[in-house]
Design a protein around this motif. Structure first.
Motif, mmCIF file in Angstrom:
data_model
loop_
_atom_site.group_PDB
_atom_site.id
_atom_site.type_symbol
_atom_site.label_atom_id
_atom_site.label_comp_id
_atom_site.label_asym_id
_atom_site.label_seq_id
_atom_site.Cartn_x
_atom_site.Cartn_y
_atom_site.Cartn_z
ATOM 1 N N GLU A 277 0.845 -1.198 0.000
ATOM 2 C CA GLU A 277 0.000 0.000 0.000
ATOM 3 C C GLU A 277 0.879 1.246 0.000
ATOM 4 O O GLU A 277 1.788 1.387 0.826
ATOM 5 C CB GLU A 277 -0.914 0.019 1.229
ATOM 6 N N LEU A 278 0.628 2.117 -0.956
ATOM 7 C CA LEU A 278 1.317 3.409 -0.992
ATOM 8 C C LEU A 278 0.309 4.479 -0.622
ATOM 9 O O LEU A 278 -0.796 4.512 -1.188
ATOM 10 C CB LEU A 278 1.852 3.709 -2.407
ATOM 11 N N VAL A 279 0.659 5.314 0.339
ATOM 12 C CA VAL A 279 -0.247 6.378 0.768
ATOM 13 C C VAL A 279 0.413 7.728 0.522
ATOM 14 O O VAL A 279 1.403 8.063 1.177
ATOM 15 C CB VAL A 279 -0.613 6.224 2.271
ATOM 16 N N ASN A 280 -0.101 8.452 -0.465
ATOM 17 C CA ASN A 280 0.402 9.800 -0.795
ATOM 18 C C ASN A 280 1.925 9.853 -0.857
ATOM 19 O O ASN A 280 2.561 10.684 -0.211
ATOM 20 C CB ASN A 280 -0.106 10.826 0.231
ATOM 21 N N VAL A 281 2.490 8.934 -1.655
ATOM 22 C CA VAL A 281 3.947 8.814 -1.707
ATOM 23 C C VAL A 281 4.557 9.744 -2.754
ATOM 24 O O VAL A 281 4.108 9.802 -3.901
ATOM 25 C CB VAL A 281 4.339 7.344 -2.021
ATOM 26 N N SER A 282 5.575 10.480 -2.342
ATOM 27 C CA SER A 282 6.370 11.279 -3.270
ATOM 28 C C SER A 282 7.837 10.946 -3.064
ATOM 29 O O SER A 282 8.227 10.473 -1.992
ATOM 30 C CB SER A 282 6.173 12.780 -3.021
ATOM 31 N N PHE A 283 8.621 11.141 -4.142
ATOM 32 C CA PHE A 283 10.061 10.958 -3.995
ATOM 33 C C PHE A 283 10.811 12.046 -4.740
ATOM 34 O O PHE A 283 10.599 12.262 -5.938
ATOM 35 C CB PHE A 283 10.518 9.583 -4.508
ATOM 36 N N THR A 284 11.693 12.706 -4.033
ATOM 37 C CA THR A 284 12.543 13.736 -4.630
ATOM 38 C C THR A 284 13.991 13.271 -4.533
ATOM 39 O O THR A 284 14.455 12.903 -3.450
ATOM 40 C CB THR A 284 12.378 15.074 -3.873
ATOM 41 N N TYR A 285 14.694 13.207 -5.677
ATOM 42 C CA TYR A 285 16.107 12.820 -5.677
ATOM 43 C C TYR A 285 16.938 13.929 -5.036
ATOM 44 O O TYR A 285 16.497 15.094 -4.993
ATOM 45 C CB TYR A 285 16.573 12.530 -7.116
ATOM 46 N N PRO A 286 18.145 13.565 -4.557
ATOM 47 C CA PRO A 286 18.978 14.565 -3.858
ATOM 48 C C PRO A 286 19.234 15.830 -4.687
ATOM 49 O O PRO A 286 19.442 16.904 -4.128
ATOM 50 C CB PRO A 286 20.293 13.818 -3.602
ATOM 51 N N ASN A 287 19.182 15.707 -6.029
ATOM 52 C CA ASN A 287 19.413 16.916 -6.850
ATOM 53 C C ASN A 287 18.169 17.809 -6.929
ATOM 54 O O ASN A 287 18.150 18.808 -7.641
ATOM 55 C CB ASN A 287 19.870 16.529 -8.263
ATOM 56 N N GLY A 288 17.111 17.408 -6.204
ATOM 57 C CA GLY A 288 15.916 18.248 -6.152
ATOM 58 C C GLY A 288 14.836 17.856 -7.148
ATOM 59 O O GLY A 288 13.738 18.410 -7.132
ATOM 60 N N PHE A 289 15.128 16.839 -8.007
ATOM 61 C CA PHE A 289 14.134 16.442 -9.001
ATOM 62 C C PHE A 289 13.063 15.553 -8.377
ATOM 63 O O PHE A 289 13.374 14.520 -7.782
ATOM 64 C CB PHE A 289 14.804 15.708 -10.170
ATOM 65 N N LYS A 290 11.804 15.986 -8.530
ATOM 66 C CA LYS A 290 10.712 15.195 -7.959
ATOM 67 C C LYS A 290 10.256 14.168 -8.992
ATOM 68 O O LYS A 290 9.591 14.514 -9.973
ATOM 69 C CB LYS A 290 9.561 16.136 -7.581
ATOM 70 N N ALA A 291 10.630 12.909 -8.787
ATOM 71 C CA ALA A 291 10.362 11.863 -9.783
ATOM 72 C C ALA A 291 8.994 11.211 -9.583
ATOM 73 O O ALA A 291 8.410 10.683 -10.528
ATOM 74 C CB ALA A 291 11.457 10.797 -9.717
ATOM 75 N N VAL A 292 8.499 11.224 -8.358
ATOM 76 C CA VAL A 292 7.194 10.619 -8.057
ATOM 77 C C VAL A 292 6.417 11.612 -7.202
ATOM 78 O O VAL A 292 6.961 12.150 -6.231
ATOM 79 C CB VAL A 292 7.366 9.275 -7.291
ATOM 80 N N GLU A 293 5.180 11.850 -7.590
ATOM 81 C CA GLU A 293 4.405 12.862 -6.867
ATOM 82 C C GLU A 293 3.044 12.316 -6.438
ATOM 83 O O GLU A 293 2.229 11.935 -7.271
ATOM 84 C CB GLU A 293 4.212 14.100 -7.760
ATOM 85 N N ASN A 294 2.863 12.212 -5.156
ATOM 86 C CA ASN A 294 1.575 11.911 -4.553
ATOM 87 C C ASN A 294 0.879 10.674 -5.147
ATOM 88 O O ASN A 294 -0.235 10.748 -5.650
ATOM 89 C CB ASN A 294 0.672 13.146 -4.693
ATOM 90 N N VAL A 295 1.566 9.542 -5.070
ATOM 91 C CA VAL A 295 1.005 8.293 -5.599
ATOM 92 C C VAL A 295 0.392 7.481 -4.456
ATOM 93 O O VAL A 295 1.014 7.303 -3.411
ATOM 94 C CB VAL A 295 2.101 7.449 -6.297
ATOM 95 N N SER A 296 -0.847 7.035 -4.679
ATOM 96 C CA SER A 296 -1.481 6.127 -3.723
ATOM 97 C C SER A 296 -1.959 4.899 -4.485
ATOM 98 O O SER A 296 -2.505 5.030 -5.580
ATOM 99 C CB SER A 296 -2.671 6.797 -3.043
ATOM 100 N N MET A 297 -1.724 3.733 -3.925
ATOM 101 C CA MET A 297 -2.249 2.513 -4.561
ATOM 102 C C MET A 297 -2.298 1.378 -3.545
ATOM 103 O O MET A 297 -1.572 1.392 -2.546
ATOM 104 C CB MET A 297 -1.402 2.098 -5.765
ATOM 105 N N VAL A 298 -3.155 0.419 -3.830
ATOM 106 C CA VAL A 298 -3.229 -0.770 -2.992
ATOM 107 C C VAL A 298 -3.112 -1.992 -3.897
ATOM 108 O O VAL A 298 -3.789 -2.070 -4.923
ATOM 109 C CB VAL A 298 -4.578 -0.845 -2.231
ATOM 110 N N ILE A 299 -2.229 -2.910 -3.539
ATOM 111 C CA ILE A 299 -2.156 -4.189 -4.239
ATOM 112 C C ILE A 299 -2.483 -5.263 -3.209
ATOM 113 O O ILE A 299 -1.813 -5.360 -2.174
ATOM 114 C CB ILE A 299 -0.750 -4.424 -4.846
#
Ligand SMILES: Nc1ncnc2c1ncn2[C@@H]1O[C@H](COP(=O)(O)OP(=O)(O)O)[C@@H](O)[C@H]1O
Ligand SMILES: [Mg+2]
Length: 192
Positions: free
Chosen positions: A5-27
């Motif tokens: 389960e992903l709840v409002n997941v975001s990921f920003t790389y150390p260089n500041g690039f936001k590669a994933v923004e606010n993803v929610s899902m259930v498997i």
């Protein structure tokens, strides 16, 4: 039961690039899910967060309904097997056997049990006849099968395959279909 389960997941790389923004899902347990998106969409970043190779910079990830925040990457990767897109990123032993046995040995599984699990996983993934070969002497598609045998041997609850058919020709894709069907069948057999 929820497997991932992903709840409002975001990921920003150390260089500041936001590669994933606010993803929610259930498997849910027993589900087979494909994540589809163009190059650079953030698929690899997302799945690496599922096994703890990357940690969300915002939001939370639950594996078998437990927040991964409380676990080390080594603990998470026992539950979530991640197969890299490029087998070269994860193969480093001298033989296919040692490659599949590596994590089992690290986890102090007995040699007899290791032999059983390695043989069964290699059989399922069509690499049994190559157990004494160097993985780098095998063609790309078989090297990839070796990386799948590794996670199969480790009895992970959840299997993540990153771009499983990339670089495979049509014939190999048929081999893939068979393997994936077997994997899905195996997971179904393991379900209570
Ligand atoms: N280490 C990194 N540092 C900065 N940006 C990155 C890094 N790795 C990937 N990215 C960027 O993050 C985005 C998502 O990449 P990725 O998750 O690999 O996408 P996909 O697997 O869908 O092709 C891309 O724009 C990529 O360039
Ligand atoms: Mg990718």
């Amino acid at each position: 039961m929820k497997s991932v389960e992903l709840v409002n997941v975001s990921f920003t790389y150390p260089n500041g690039f936001k590669a994933v923004e606010n993803v929610s899902m259930v498997i849910n347990k027993g589900e087979n899910v494909a994540i589809i998106g163009q190059n650079g969409a953030g698929k690899t970043t997302t799945v690496k967060m599922m096994n703890g190779l990357l940690r969300p910079t915002e939001g939370a990830i639950f594996i078998n309904e437990e927040n991964t925040k409380s676990f080390t990457t080594a603990q998470i990767s026992k539950k979530v097997g991640y197969v890299f897109q490029n087998p070269g990123d994860q193969l480093f032993n001298k033989t296919v056997y040692d490659e599949i046995a590596f994590a089992l040995r690290a986890n102090k599984v007995g040699e007899k049990e290791i032999e059983k699990r390695v043989t069964e996983a290699a059989e399922l993934c069509h690499v049994r006849e190559f157990l004494d070969h160097n993985p780098y002497d095998l063609p790309f598609s078989l090297r990839k099968f070796v990386t799948i045998a590794i996670v199969v041997a480790n009895n992970c609850d959840i299997l993540v395959l990153d771009e499983p058919t990339a670089g495979q020709d049509l014939l190999e894709k048929n081999g893939w279909r068979k393997l994936l069907k077997n994997l899905i069948q195996m997971v179904k057999l393991l379900l209570p």
